[in-house]
Motif scaffolding. Structure first.
Motif, short mmCIF file in Angstrom:
data_model
loop_
_atom_site.label_atom_id
_atom_site.label_comp_id
_atom_site.label_asym_id
_atom_site.label_seq_id
_atom_site.Cartn_x
_atom_site.Cartn_y
_atom_site.Cartn_z
N GLN A 48 54.69 37.88 22.21
CA GLN A 48 54.96 39.30 22.37
C GLN A 48 53.82 39.91 23.17
N ASP A 49 54.16 40.74 24.14
CA ASP A 49 53.16 41.39 24.98
C ASP A 49 52.23 42.26 24.12
N LYS A 50 50.94 42.22 24.41
CA LYS A 50 49.96 42.98 23.63
C LYS A 50 50.04 44.48 23.90
N ASN A 51 50.49 44.86 25.10
CA ASN A 51 50.49 46.27 25.47
C ASN A 51 51.86 46.94 25.37
N ASN A 52 52.91 46.14 25.41
CA ASN A 52 54.26 46.69 25.32
C ASN A 52 55.03 45.84 24.31
N LYS A 53 55.18 46.37 23.11
CA LYS A 53 55.78 45.58 22.02
C LYS A 53 57.25 45.26 22.25
N CYS A 54 57.85 45.83 23.29
CA CYS A 54 59.27 45.57 23.59
C CYS A 54 59.46 44.34 24.47
N ILE A 55 58.36 43.79 24.99
CA ILE A 55 58.44 42.64 25.90
C ILE A 55 58.05 41.36 25.17
N PHE A 56 58.91 40.35 25.32
CA PHE A 56 58.70 39.03 24.72
C PHE A 56 58.85 37.95 25.78
N PHE A 57 58.23 36.82 25.52
CA PHE A 57 58.34 35.65 26.38
C PHE A 57 58.62 34.43 25.53
#
Length: 98
Positions: free
Chosen positions: A42-51
């Motif tokens: 999960q992105d540290k700055n945007n919790k809506c973005i995952f990889f």
């Protein structure tokens, strides 16, 4: 072997549904023929973005997974939760410090 990276962005209210479904499906994905590794970030700055990062033996293994009933089930559920178009890359690992 190569690495598949998929970037997904979700509506905030859909994050928990995605995480719950990932928890249910992760072992099935990880045990797909040719899959050697699967992680979710999960992105540290945007919790809506995952990889997702997954390691595949061959491109044919990934393509077979992408044509499977399992992928259809996972992707049909997941794509309804997106707030942006997903992106995916297949990359070769050049250096490992292991």
């Amino acid at each position: 072997m190569f690495v598949r990276i998929v970037k997904m962005s979700f509506h905030e209210e859909n994050i928990q549904a995605f995480l719950d479904n990932f928890e249910l499906m992760k072992s099935h994905i990880r045990n797909a023929p040719g899959n050697r590794f699967l992680e979710l970030y999960q992105d540290k700055n945007n919790k809506c973005i995952f990889f997702t990062y997954s390691y595949w033996e061959t491109e044919a293994d990934l393509e077979n997974y992408r044509q499977s009933a399992l992928f259809d089930e996972v992707w049909t559920f997941t794509k309804k939760l997106f707030n942006d178009k997903p992106e995916a890359w297949s990359v070769d690992k050049l250096v490992s410090l292991e």
